[in-house]
Design a protein around this motif. Structure first.
Motif, PDB file in Angstrom:
ATOM      1  N   GLY A  50     -50.288 -79.069 -52.590  1.00 55.09           N
ATOM      2  CA  GLY A  50     -50.972 -79.596 -53.761  1.00 55.09           C
ATOM      3  C   GLY A  50     -50.056 -79.668 -54.967  1.00 55.09           C
ATOM      4  O   GLY A  50     -48.844 -79.839 -54.845  1.00 55.09           O
ATOM      5  N   LYS A  52     -50.513 -81.321 -59.126  1.00 54.04           N
ATOM      6  CA  LYS A  52     -50.869 -82.657 -59.593  1.00 54.04           C
ATOM      7  C   LYS A  52     -49.755 -83.666 -59.357  1.00 54.04           C
ATOM      8  O   LYS A  52     -50.003 -84.802 -58.935  1.00 54.04           O
ATOM      9  N   ASN A  55     -49.568 -84.322 -55.557  1.00 48.98           N
ATOM     10  CA  ASN A  55     -50.736 -85.085 -55.115  1.00 48.98           C
ATOM     11  C   ASN A  55     -50.637 -86.548 -55.533  1.00 48.98           C
ATOM     12  O   ASN A  55     -50.927 -87.462 -54.755  1.00 48.98           O
ATOM     13  N   ALA A 262     -58.331 -82.946 -56.063  1.00 49.28           N
ATOM     14  CA  ALA A 262     -57.372 -84.063 -55.973  1.00 49.28           C
ATOM     15  C   ALA A 262     -58.017 -85.437 -56.093  1.00 49.28           C
ATOM     16  O   ALA A 262     -57.331 -86.444 -55.925  1.00 49.28           O
ATOM     17  N   ASP A 265     -56.275 -86.988 -58.986  1.00 42.47           N
ATOM     18  CA  ASP A 265     -54.897 -87.290 -58.613  1.00 42.47           C
ATOM     19  C   ASP A 265     -54.832 -88.514 -57.705  1.00 42.47           C
ATOM     20  O   ASP A 265     -53.913 -89.335 -57.817  1.00 42.47           O
ATOM     21  N   THR A 266     -55.796 -88.631 -56.807  1.00 41.54           N
ATOM     22  CA  THR A 266     -55.853 -89.812 -55.944  1.00 41.54           C
ATOM     23  C   THR A 266     -56.050 -91.066 -56.781  1.00 41.54           C
ATOM     24  O   THR A 266     -55.382 -92.087 -56.560  1.00 41.54           O
ATOM     25  N   SER A 295     -61.595 -89.903 -50.962  1.00 50.64           N
ATOM     26  CA  SER A 295     -60.964 -88.578 -50.933  1.00 50.64           C
ATOM     27  C   SER A 295     -61.978 -87.448 -51.066  1.00 50.64           C
ATOM     28  O   SER A 295     -61.792 -86.383 -50.468  1.00 50.64           O
ATOM     29  N   ALA A 301     -56.606 -80.933 -50.814  1.00 55.07           N
ATOM     30  CA  ALA A 301     -55.954 -81.763 -51.827  1.00 55.07           C
ATOM     31  C   ALA A 301     -55.248 -82.919 -51.115  1.00 55.07           C
ATOM     32  O   ALA A 301     -55.849 -83.958 -50.858  1.00 55.07           O
ATOM     33  N   GLN A 302     -53.981 -82.751 -50.748  1.00 53.21           N
ATOM     34  CA  GLN A 302     -53.257 -83.834 -50.097  1.00 53.21           C
ATOM     35  C   GLN A 302     -53.861 -84.280 -48.769  1.00 53.21           C
ATOM     36  O   GLN A 302     -53.837 -85.473 -48.450  1.00 53.21           O
TER      37      GLN A 302
END
Length: 315
Positions: A50, A52, A55, A262, A265-266, A295, A301-302
């Protein structure tokens, strides 16, 4: 590069440089988020990549861009895993430093049954990224069309990055997270797209944000301070975009959220990838919303960030 991302490379939209954080996320699932001083029993645990910066870099790469990462990890197992993960996504890690003096950054994340989260971050290597690192990798920034930064690295480093981006004529995206208060006055005129969520926008402006209308007021306040365009992400309430061309409220796609970690972030990585390819802003926002919506239907997260192929198949 993974097989999926190798296929995505044929659809490359442009080049994105990400300056930012990389963390190992320690995630626990809980029935609800704990109150102050309360101990709860969690019912699942996972350790996933993860941060930010990481991500957003992964999102941009999976969604079509060529990506370079400028950051710092510790000389430990977590750092090695994070580096290997980025390289597997086809991300250029030539500017990813390793620091012997501190561990890799970590994030302690609790996720409740409604998919809401509470996050504590320990900077580790992220705090070792310096202005000198930005200057040393200016040639890398010059090759990108879009620069993405957040606030999980030292403020002087973030300022050096967005200043370099403006001087080099790049499209500068700043995700002001985590935001503890207003940004320095000299920063916003350097930013093409300021992208906070509603909590961050409230911290930046001191204004309440409980509706799209209040978000519009906050966004205009941030534009008046110098940001060219402001996108406030509102979760299930969509995105309020105060642009040079006007203000628009984009409704969110309707999904059942499993984990919102995330999602922002996505959105930012997807939006950056679209801008890097010259896509119109409105279309870039809608694309990024679709990616973020997919997501949140998956944990982590990722691991939750979709690829172009997954996004196409979800239509």
């Amino acid at each position: 590069m993974t097989e999926t991302n190798a296929a995505n490379a044929t659809k490359c939209l442009g080049v994105v440089a990400v300056v930012g954080s990389l963390n190992m996320d320690l995630v626990v699932r809980v029935p609800r988020l704990p109150a102050a001083g309360e101990t709860l029993a969690g019912h699942a645990f996972a350790q996933v990549a993860g941060g930010k910066g990481g991500n957003q870099a992964v999102a941009a790469a999976r969604l079509g861009a060529r990506v370079a990462m400028i950051g710092c990890v510790g000389a430990d197992g977590n750092g090695a895993l994070l580096r290997a993960g980025l390289e597997a996504e086809g991300i250029d890690c030539g500017a990813l430093a390793t620091c012997d003096a501190v561990p890799t950054g970590v994030a302690l994340i609790a996720v409740d049954e409604a998919g809401r989260n509470s996050i504590i971050i320990v900077a580790g290597g992220n705090g070792e990224l310096t202005d000198a690192d930005i200057a040393r990798h200016e040639s890398l920034l010059s090759e990108a069309s879009v620069l993405v930064c957040q606030l999980e690295t030292p403020p002087s480093t973030v300022h050096a990055a967005i200043d370099a981006g403006r001087r080099l004529g790049k499209t500068v995206i700043l995700n002001p997270a985590p935001a503890m208060g207003p940004l320095p006055g000299a920063w916003l005129p350097l930013v093409d797209y300021l992208i906070p969520n509603e909590v961050e926008a409230a911290a930046l402006t001191g204004m309440p944000i409980g509706s799209p209308a209040q978000a519009a007021d906050a966004a205009q306040a941030l534009r008046s301070q110098g940001a060219r365009n402001v996108l406030i992400t509102l979760g299930a309430s969509g995105v309020l975009a105060a642009l040079e061309s006007g203000t628009t409220h984009f409704e969110a796609p309707r999904v059942t959220a499993v984990d919102t970690t995330a999602a922002g972030d996505t959105f930012i990585g997807a939006f950056a990838a679209q801008l890097a390819g010259g896509v119109a802003v409105d279309d870039a926002v809608r694309f990024a919303q679709r990616a973020a919506a997919l997501s949140v239907t998956r944990p982590g997260a990722q691991p939750s960030i979709p690829t172009l192929a997954e996004l196409d198949s979800a239509r």
